[in-house]
Design a protein around this motif. Structure first.
Motif, PDB file in Angstrom:
ATOM      1  N   ALA A 113      -6.942  38.573 109.243  1.00 16.74           N
ATOM      2  CA  ALA A 113      -6.438  38.017 110.497  1.00 16.74           C
ATOM      3  C   ALA A 113      -6.686  36.516 110.566  1.00 16.74           C
ATOM      4  N   ASP A 117      -3.891  33.640 110.929  1.00 19.52           N
ATOM      5  CA  ASP A 117      -3.964  32.711 112.064  1.00 19.52           C
ATOM      6  C   ASP A 117      -3.940  31.265 111.588  1.00 19.52           C
ATOM      7  N   ASP A 122       2.361  35.276 112.575  1.00 20.31           N
ATOM      8  CA  ASP A 122       2.095  36.342 113.534  1.00 20.31           C
ATOM      9  C   ASP A 122       2.198  37.730 112.918  1.00 20.31           C
ATOM     10  N   LYS A 123       3.236  37.941 112.078  1.00 18.18           N
ATOM     11  CA  LYS A 123       3.497  39.263 111.510  1.00 18.18           C
ATOM     12  C   LYS A 123       3.722  39.150 110.009  1.00 18.18           C
ATOM     13  N   GLN A 142      -6.191  47.982 113.298  1.00 17.91           N
ATOM     14  CA  GLN A 142      -6.648  47.098 114.373  1.00 17.91           C
ATOM     15  C   GLN A 142      -5.515  46.273 114.967  1.00 17.91           C
ATOM     16  N   HIS A 143      -4.538  45.921 114.120  1.00 19.26           N
ATOM     17  CA  HIS A 143      -3.463  45.025 114.556  1.00 19.26           C
ATOM     18  C   HIS A 143      -2.092  45.587 114.154  1.00 19.26           C
ATOM     19  N   GLU A 145       0.622  45.689 115.598  1.00 23.66           N
ATOM     20  CA  GLU A 145       1.731  44.819 116.011  1.00 23.66           C
ATOM     21  C   GLU A 145       1.962  43.672 115.032  1.00 23.66           C
ATOM     22  N   ARG A 146       1.028  43.444 114.125  1.00 28.92           N
ATOM     23  CA  ARG A 146       1.157  42.341 113.170  1.00 28.92           C
ATOM     24  C   ARG A 146       1.657  42.792 111.801  1.00 28.92           C
TER      25      ARG A 146
END
Length: 317
Positions: A113, A117, A122-123, A142-143, A145-146
């Motif tokens: 992550a 970042d 973002d993805k 955990q993510h 959406e990414r």
């Protein structure tokens, strides 16, 4: 039988410089394109060595034990034609820093992550192998959406599906290799230790070239590298706890998943494992390959992975 391996800046520079003068028969693994840029990205308490190249939708490639991000050269070269390709060395391995802790996969998901970042991404798609599967899985859970699409190759996920049965396989004794003398036992013998993985988990050990063996053995002989590698395995019990907890909390992965196994290694077992924890699983097998898919059959691996990443999503999804 399931067969799988799971697997100081100045010193590092000197070791890699030595590789640059190797004879052709001792050459490094297939190189990345010269257009790829190398960065050292501070992330989550570590400094992650990252290669970035290409242009287009982002894809992250995560390596496993016995190799580094260098394993992905052929796939990175292919994907860079229409993707932005991000290739980190995992915490403690390759040319990334070796912090004292943080080798549980939940923490290393934070490394991924942090890298994304820093790159303002973002993805991304994920393509992972061996311990990279475990880090990528923790990140995707955990993510979610990414992560747009997720390819996992030839290694189980702690705590998921038949994990306890997989641990009983005698070929996986290294999962429990530990104690106060383990580093002393392999110090100066890193090549002997790693040859065991490269030979036993290959369909044809000759496909894992001498040049690649020399390259990776030097990287794993760098100060602290074997300690970090053993720490990746020592974290498996905690990883299993974390993975079970987040699956119970969040449910199955929602993104399309491709579960690939080497024909002479995990094979279709990869898909069987991932169906416990993902709702949209495509199965696949890399023919004429054991665990080391990028060494044993890079052509088939690149083709299957690229086609999956480029597949159109179901309009109902």
């Amino acid at each position: 039988m399931i067969r799988t391996a799971l697997a100081a800046p100045v010193a590092a520079g000197l070791a890699l410089a030595g590789l640059a003068f190797a004879s052709p028969s001792q050459a490094q693994p297939p190189p990345f394109p010269a257009s790829f840029k190398i960065s050292e990205i501070p992330a989550n308490g570590a400094t992650i060595h990252v290669r970035v190249g290409g242009k287009g939708p982002a894809v992250v490639l995560l390596h496993g034990y016995g190799e580094t991000g260098d394993m992905w050269g052929p796939l990175a070269t292919d994907l860079a034609r229409d993707h932005t390709v991000i290739v980190p060395d995992l915490r403690g391995l390759g040319l990334s820093s070796r912090p004292a802790g943080g080798y549980d996969k939940k923490t290393q998901a934070g490394d991924v992550a942090g890298v994304l970042d820093a790159l303002k991404i973002d993805k991304a798609d994920l393509v992972t192998h061996d311990i990279g599967n475990m880090v990528g899985y923790a990140f995707a859970m955990q993510h979610p959406e990414r992560v747009t699409r997720f390819v996992l190759i030839d290694a189980p996920v702690p705590g998921i599906g038949p994990w306890e049965e997989i641990l009983k396989n005698p070929l996986l004794w290294h999962f429990r290799f530990g104690g106060p003398d383990m580093e002393r036992l392999v110090a100066g013998r890193e090549r002997i230790y790693l040859d065991r993985f490269w030979n036993e988990f290959s369909a044809d050990p000759s496909k894992f070239s001498e040049g690649a063996r020399v390259h990776y053995a030097k990287l794993y002989a760098l100060p602290g590298a074997m300690h970090a590698g053993f720490s990746q395995f020592a974290a498996f019990d905690q990883d299993a706890i974390d993975d079970k907890a987040i699956l119970a909390e969040k449910g199955k992965l929602p993104m399309p998943v491709l579960a690939l196994g080497g024909e002479k290694s995990f094979g279709l077992t990869m898909a069987a494992v991932m169906r416990y924890t993902a709702s949209d699983v495509t199965e696949g097998v890399i023919p004429a390959s054991g665990h080391w898919i990028m060494e044993e059959n890079p052509t088939a691996t690149v083709k299957i992975v690229h086609e999956f990443l480029d597949a159109k999503k179901d309009p109902k999804s």
